[in-house]
Design an enzyme around this catalytic site. Structure first.
Site, PDB file in Angstrom:
ATOM      1  N   LYS A  34       0.809  -1.211   0.000  1.00  0.00           N
ATOM      2  CA  LYS A  34       0.000   0.000   0.000  1.00  0.00           C
ATOM      3  C   LYS A  34       0.848   1.269   0.000  1.00  0.00           C
ATOM      4  CE  LYS A  34      -1.393   0.905   3.943  1.00  0.00           C
ATOM      5  NZ  LYS A  34      -1.990   1.119   5.268  1.00  0.00           N
ATOM      6  N   THR A  35       1.765   1.335   0.955  1.00  0.00           N
ATOM      7  CA  THR A  35       2.604   2.522   1.044  1.00  0.00           C
ATOM      8  C   THR A  35       3.441   2.671  -0.219  1.00  0.00           C
ATOM      9  OG1 THR A  35       2.734   2.139   3.419  1.00  0.00           O
ATOM     10  CG2 THR A  35       4.266   3.718   2.500  1.00  0.00           C
ATOM     11  N   ASP A 220      -4.268   7.982   3.733  1.00  0.00           N
ATOM     12  CA  ASP A 220      -3.924   6.613   4.075  1.00  0.00           C
ATOM     13  C   ASP A 220      -4.843   6.136   5.203  1.00  0.00           C
ATOM     14  OD1 ASP A 220      -2.561   4.276   4.014  1.00  0.00           O
ATOM     15  OD2 ASP A 220      -0.818   4.993   5.127  1.00  0.00           O
ATOM     16  N   GLU A 221      -5.028   4.839   5.324  1.00  0.00           N
ATOM     17  CA  GLU A 221      -5.884   4.281   6.393  1.00  0.00           C
ATOM     18  C   GLU A 221      -7.243   4.979   6.416  1.00  0.00           C
ATOM     19  OE1 GLU A 221      -4.710   1.707   7.695  1.00  0.00           O
ATOM     20  OE2 GLU A 221      -2.594   1.903   8.224  1.00  0.00           O
ATOM     21  N   GLN A 251      -9.344  -3.592   8.329  1.00  0.00           N
ATOM     22  CA  GLN A 251      -8.396  -3.175   9.356  1.00  0.00           C
ATOM     23  C   GLN A 251      -8.860  -1.949  10.128  1.00  0.00           C
ATOM     24  OE1 GLN A 251      -4.087  -3.676   8.398  1.00  0.00           O
ATOM     25  NE2 GLN A 251      -4.837  -4.056   6.342  1.00  0.00           N
ATOM     26  N   ARG A 588       0.237  -9.407  10.758  1.00  0.00           N
ATOM     27  CA  ARG A 588       1.550  -8.785  10.975  1.00  0.00           C
ATOM     28  C   ARG A 588       2.679  -9.773  10.742  1.00  0.00           C
ATOM     29  NH1 ARG A 588       0.236  -4.658   9.527  1.00  0.00           N
ATOM     30  NH2 ARG A 588      -1.664  -5.786   9.087  1.00  0.00           N
TER      31      ARG A 588
END
Length: 693
Positions: A34-35, A220-221, A251, A588
DNA sequence: TTCAACAAACTTTTT
DNA sequence: GTTTGTTGAA
């Protein structure tokens, strides 16, 4: 950078990077790059679309994410340093520092952190002669602010009595609190966004200017945006609508901060014509881990359909350890980490509540394994640090009575509660700020010297407040003999505390001004020294783990009451959020994932029996293995009992004795399965340990 | 005013 | 079990 920029991406990522104008939603599963995608997109805009770096805004939720994005952007394209990368709060605060006076803010306004907020609320309660607890009121207040609603709007949702107060009383408290904040030139956390939003809504001039700086917006998020942040974003994007929202509804774990995953679920309706890009290829975790993760999240109703596909095949099975109690759980974690060996910074231990960290820390420490606890009591929340910061805030803003009260007698200088009481009364009578009242209090005090002393000290500090931050603190330490006070007050650990003070000085050195330093501190939970994590196991809450990844993850306390947490069981939304939290923890892990739970656990010193989390049952046993290096593996918890009707026919299943097979027919509790090399078998779901293959 | 001893409240998560 | 606040003596 040119073509190499695109060639390192997969097809979906490339499509998103090539997106130019108009709204876009990037649904990015965990570990799907994503980043990377956002960073490449920003670089592409600059290098190939003729967009100036000064026209790009990228908003993140945490300082950590901000840093990472800046870092990655750096060197990727010329001018990347000019891109506005910031958290929502930092962006809002920056706007307010420039234009705040237009919404009535004083130039030297300070930001109150949670402690300050609580302190002020307590004062207000005392002033109104109420004995209610500040905690519940604070959460009400925050909720109102995060939603961008007047407190009145929330009150109608409440019972007649809340926190021991009637609705009317409650409203008094909230109003008085807001007045008090204004009187001291302070903003609490929620206010930062609220004032910035109001500014943009009410002042066309400012809106125009900020929009120019944010022609291309990335959030983001996005699933973690609350209503205020949503409105803020929408307003900024309102011009050209070049908004790219990136996120993953699976998330979303911040509803207690009024985040609403509906913002992302409804994006395409909110922004008609939005393109949707889905990143579903997962580069992070092994297949075993991902299959587990998918099985967790598929139970949620509130989501965008999406399945993570592994790039890495196979992998170690997910393991579950059943501990007798939390001590044994901690011991298991520590010993397993030792067994796998260094480097220890490839391990993370994740838990639902901060209180779980203590035993884990001890277990690791006693075996000589270094650990860092992320979160917990933040650096800037330590008493000694807060003391010094309070001096700084008061020096910049003499109206700040919360800070004043904190340091008035710290270090002790003979100004006790009786004196404070007298001065406070004087302030009230004359309608003066507390600090002013202090100056005029000589007449009413039997022993005015200590007060005179303090006022003189503060005036000295006020002169220094506009110089370099470091010099300010150096003088402060000298003038108050603060190190000596630490030694006196904390004989056991004054050295650690002095170390913290020095840390503060080091940090202050970096800042342009004292004001800038304080702003930064207010929005940064804690600063980690570079290299501090090296060689250490990371311990943190599931919330803190979002966005991170580790080769080996231990997810502890997978129990009913803890995960899902007992406070979240009442609503479907709450339960689904707990499930997402579990999902976040699971995803994670890169190589190995351990889960554990304890059969009994202490809650406030009382021992209570606990059961394994329902989430384990939902996943089914086929996707994990019970693991016990100490005892023989017992009967596998939780018992896997598919309900009658769980099979319809056609499913691939596994039986412990007969091996893999296919369901041929199913009727209630009875299923007929064809097993390879065995033939047809009739089984009862009640007794047969039949699992999905 | 300051310090020590005791009681009670606390724990869901945080920018 | 820990932290925070209250009470009472010096």
């Amino acid at each position: 950078m040119d073509e190499a920029l695109l060639s390192s991406l997969n097809e979906a990522q490339r499509q998103a990077v090539l997106h130019f104008q108009g709204p876009a939603l990037v649904v990015a599963g965990a570990g799907s790059g994503k980043t990377r995608t956002v960073v490449h997109r920003v670089a592409y805009l600059i290098a190939h679309r003729g967009v100036f770096p000064t026209e790009i805004l990228a908003v993140t939720f945490t300082n950590k994410a901000t840093e990472e994005m800046r870092e990655r952007l750096k060197g990727m394209v010329k001018g990347a340093g000019e891109v506005w990368v910031s958290t929502f709060h930092a962006a809002a605060l920056r706007i307010l520092r420039v234009y705040g006076e237009r919404v009535g803010l004083k130039p030297g306004f300070v930001v109150y952190d949670e402690d300050d907020q609580t302190a002020l609320l307590k004062e207000v309660l005392k002033e109104l002669g109420l004995s209610a607890k500040p905690g519940p009121i604070k959460s009400l207040l925050d909720r109102a602010k995060n939603r961008g609603e007047a407190p009145e709007a929330l009150l109608s949702e409440l019972p007649e009595y809340y926190a021991g107060l009637s609705r009317g009383r409650l409203l008094d408290v909230l109003r008085r609190y807001q007045e008090a904040l204004a009187a001291q030139g302070a903003l609490d956390f929620g206010d930062i966004l609220l004032y910035a939003l109001r500014l943009l809504e009410e002042d066309q001039e400012v809106l125009k200017r900020v929009r120019k700086r944010a022609r291309f917006i990335h959030v983001d998020e996005y699933q973690d945006t609350n209503p205020v942040q949503y409105r803020f974003t929408k307003l900024l994007a309102g011009g050209e609508a070049n908004l790219m929202a990136v996120g993953d509804p699976d998330q979303g774990i911040y509803s207690f901060r009024a985040a609403d995953i509906k913002n992302i679920l409804q994006f395409t309706e909110d922004f008609p014509g939005a393109r949707v890009y889905r990143l579903e290829e997962n580069y992070r975790s092994t297949e075993a881990i991902l299959r587990f993760a998918n099985a967790v999240i598929v139970r949620n109703a509130l989501r965008l359909e999406k399945t993570l596909r592994p790039v890495k095949g196979g992998g170690e099975p997910v393991r579950l350890f059943r501990a007798r109690d939390a001590r044994e759980e901690a011991r298991f974690v520590a010993e397993e980490i030792l067994r796998l060996g260094p480097p220890f910074d490839r391990f993370a231990v994740l838990y639902r509540t901060n209180a779980q960290s203590r035993l884990l820390e001890q277990a690791l420490a006693s075996r000589g394994v270094g650990a860092r606890v992320v979160g917990g009591v933040g650096f800037f929340e330590r008493a000694e640090v807060k003391d010094l910061l309070a001096y700084a805030r008061l020096a910049l803003n003499p109206l700040d009575s919360v800070s004043l009260k904190r340091i008035l007698n710290t270090p002790p200088r003979g100004i006790g509660p009786a004196t404070v009481e007298k001065v406070a009364r004087l302030a009230q009578e004359k309608g003066l700020p507390l600090f002013e009242a202090l100056k005029e209090a000589e007449g009413v005090l039997p022993r005015p010297e200590p007060v005179r002393h303090f006022v003189a000290l503060m005036e000295e500090l006020m002169d220094l407040a506009f110089g370099p931050a470091e010099a300010f603190f150096r003088h402060l330490l000298l003038a108050t003999d603060y190190p000596a006070y630490l030694k006196e007050a904390y004989p056991e650990d004054h050295e650690d505390r002095l170390e913290n003070v020095e840390e503060l000085l080091r940090a202050a050195k970096e800042a342009e001004s004292l004001m800038e330093f304080l702003d930064k501190v207010a929005l940064t939970a804690r600063a980690e020294e570079p290299g501090e994590a090296e060689g250490k196991v990371s311990l943190m809450t599931l919330h803190n783990a979002k966005g991170l990844e580790f080769p080996v993850v231990f997810l502890v306390g997978v129990e009913e009451g803890l995960l899902p947490h007992r406070n979240s069981l009442n609503t479907l939304e709450g339960l689904e959020e707990e499930r997402r939290l579990f999902y976040v923890g699971v995803t994670r892990a890169q190589e190995r994932l351990y889960l554990s739970y304890a059969e009994e656990r202490e809650v406030y010193g009382r021992t209570e029996a606990s059961r394994p989390s329902r989430f384990l049952e939902e996943v089914g046993e086929g996707l994990y293995q019970v693991y016990d290096p100490y005892r023989n593996p017992g009967p596998i918890p939780p018992p896997h009992r598919p309900k009658p009707g769980a099979y319809k026919g056609g499913e691939k299943v596994v039986h412990p004795r007969f091996g893999p097979g296919v369901v041929v027919a199913a009727a209630g509790d009875e299923v007929t399965v064809h097993f390879e090399g065995v033939g047809l078998k009739r089984l009862s779901l009640k007794y047969a340990d039949l699992r999905p293959a």
